[in-house]
Design an enzyme around this catalytic site. Structure first.
Site, PDB file in Angstrom:
ATOM      1  N   ALA A  11       4.984   0.996   0.889  1.00 46.22           N
ATOM      2  CA  ALA A  11       5.455   1.022   2.282  1.00 46.22           C
ATOM      3  C   ALA A  11       6.528   2.077   2.450  1.00 46.22           C
ATOM      4  O   ALA A  11       7.270   2.386   1.512  1.00 46.22           O
ATOM      5  CB  ALA A  11       6.014  -0.342   2.685  1.00 46.22           C
ATOM      6  N   GLY A  38       7.819  -0.690  -1.868  1.00 43.63           N
ATOM      7  CA  GLY A  38       6.717  -1.340  -2.557  1.00 43.63           C
ATOM      8  C   GLY A  38       7.143  -1.639  -3.977  1.00 43.63           C
ATOM      9  O   GLY A  38       7.868  -0.863  -4.603  1.00 43.63           O
ATOM     10  N   ARG A  89       1.464   1.522   5.274  1.00 48.39           N
ATOM     11  CA  ARG A  89       2.258   0.682   6.168  1.00 48.39           C
ATOM     12  C   ARG A  89       3.723   1.115   6.209  1.00 48.39           C
ATOM     13  O   ARG A  89       4.204   1.851   5.350  1.00 48.39           O
ATOM     14  CB  ARG A  89       2.192  -0.783   5.719  1.00 48.39           C
ATOM     15  N   SER A 139       2.657  -7.147  -3.259  1.00 53.10           N
ATOM     16  CA  SER A 139       1.530  -7.811  -2.607  1.00 53.10           C
ATOM     17  C   SER A 139       0.273  -6.960  -2.701  1.00 53.10           C
ATOM     18  O   SER A 139       0.314  -5.799  -3.110  1.00 53.10           O
ATOM     19  CB  SER A 139       1.875  -8.070  -1.136  1.00 53.10           C
ATOM     20  N   SER A 222      13.239 -15.974 -11.826  1.00 51.42           N
ATOM     21  CA  SER A 222      14.398 -15.528 -11.066  1.00 51.42           C
ATOM     22  C   SER A 222      14.934 -16.688 -10.243  1.00 51.42           C
ATOM     23  O   SER A 222      14.207 -17.291  -9.443  1.00 51.42           O
ATOM     24  CB  SER A 222      14.001 -14.361 -10.146  1.00 51.42           C
ATOM     25  N   ASP A 254      12.777  -6.135  -7.699  1.00 48.74           N
ATOM     26  CA  ASP A 254      12.043  -5.044  -8.345  1.00 48.74           C
ATOM     27  C   ASP A 254      12.917  -4.335  -9.369  1.00 48.74           C
ATOM     28  O   ASP A 254      12.447  -3.925 -10.437  1.00 48.74           O
ATOM     29  CB  ASP A 254      11.564  -4.037  -7.295  1.00 48.74           C
TER      30      ASP A 254
END
Length: 315
Positions: A11, A38, A89, A139, A222, A254
């Site tokens: 993204a 992303g 996106r 995703s 996490s 991330d």
């Protein structure tokens, strides 16, 4: 030897702030910040910040995809892109300056054809020829089947290349075997098992079930502001968090995966790999947008976490 990351749903991350968020009214925002986003791309940026080599694989489409690739290039991350027909996106985050709350708006992404999905796997396979580790993070876009990461795991299993996966929802449910390390959040693991995990006993049991059932060898759970839990077949270890000022929470998870991957690449003990991940995540919290933490700050925090009183085996 390097790390390869795969981002199936990258993204263009747009971040701004406004005086106060309210319905209906026009809200005048600050000049927007644009970051490549992303999961796997964010992971790769942390790997580069820590001085290790990495290749980011991701699909791009339309003018947004071209802009995304240029932003990735500017960050110094080597990449292999797959051209797709629909546009990449965008994602939007707006911070309410009156209270510091951050509102995040995430869009679904382009629909990838079967041929486009296959080309993504081909690029990962090509890049993985010189890699010691692959990370699949984020995703899946529309059109990509839920078991896509399982297909990737099976492919890499044939090549004897370990895979780290960080995903949620249906793609997490579809994992069955062959994962070296899985990094869910408590919320994601709760969704997977179908019930709340309110304490460490229930969290540990749910994580170990994934190992016993052959889904993964290692779980790093996490816990957000409560730290992290490392679980293997034989042992478990709890890691306390480091308190930090938060400029942006986007990409911190991330960054944790990036630190974990670098720790494994460097053949750190598992506990130290988790500590490096926590250090990278904490440093990222202090930076704007999805920018990774400063290398010096990550090193400083890692040193803090390796102090004996900061961690311990939980039983």
């Amino acid at each position: 030897m390097s790390i390869v990351t795969l981002t199936m749903n990258p993204a263009m991350d747009i971040a701004a702030s406004t005086a106060v968020v309210r319905p209906t009214d026009k809200m005048r925002c600050t000049t927007p910040r644009f970051d490549p986003g992303g999961g796997g791309i964010n992971v790769a940026r942390t790997v580069v910040a820590l001085g290790e080599s990495v290749t980011a694989v991701f699909p791009i489409g339309g003018p947004e995809g071209i802009q995304l690739a240029e932003l990735v290039r500017v960050t110094g991350v080597p990449m292999r892109t797959v051209s797709v027909s629909e546009p990449t996106r965008q994602s939007l985050s707006v911070t309410d300056e009156s209270c510091g709350a951050q509102y995040r708006f995430v869009f679904p992404g382009p629909r990838l054809s079967s041929a486009e999905q296959h080309r993504c796997l081909v690029e990962v396979e090509r890049a993985a020829g010189a890699a010691r580790l692959v990370v699949a993070s984020g995703s899946l876009p529309p059109g990509v089947p839920d078991d896509f990461y399982q297909r990737l795991a099976d492919l890499l299993g044939e090549l004897d290349i370990p895979l780290i996966v960080d995903t949620a929802g249906a793609p997490l449910h579809a994992l069955r075997r062959g994962i070296r390390l899985l990094k869910p959040s408590v919320r994601e693991l709760s969704d997977l098992v179908g019930h709340a995990l309110p304490d460490r006993g229930s969290q540990l049991a749910a994580a170990r079930d994934l190992i016993v059932n052959g889904v993964t060898e290692i779980v790093v759970l996490s816990l957000g502001s409560a730290g992290a839990l490392l679980v293997t077949a034989e042992n478990e270890e709890y890691f306390a968090p480091i308190r930090s000022t938060v400029a942006s929470g986007i990409g911190a998870g991330d960054a944790m995966v990036g630190g974990l991957a670098v720790g494994l690449l460097r053949e750190y003990a598992l506990g130290d790999a988790v500590r490096l991940g926590i250090a990278a995540a904490t440093a990222a919290l202090a930076t704007p947008g999805t920018q990774p933490g400063e290398p010096g700050r990550i090193t400083e925090l890692f040193g803090t976490l390796t102090a004996p009183e900061r961690s311990g085996v939980w039983t």
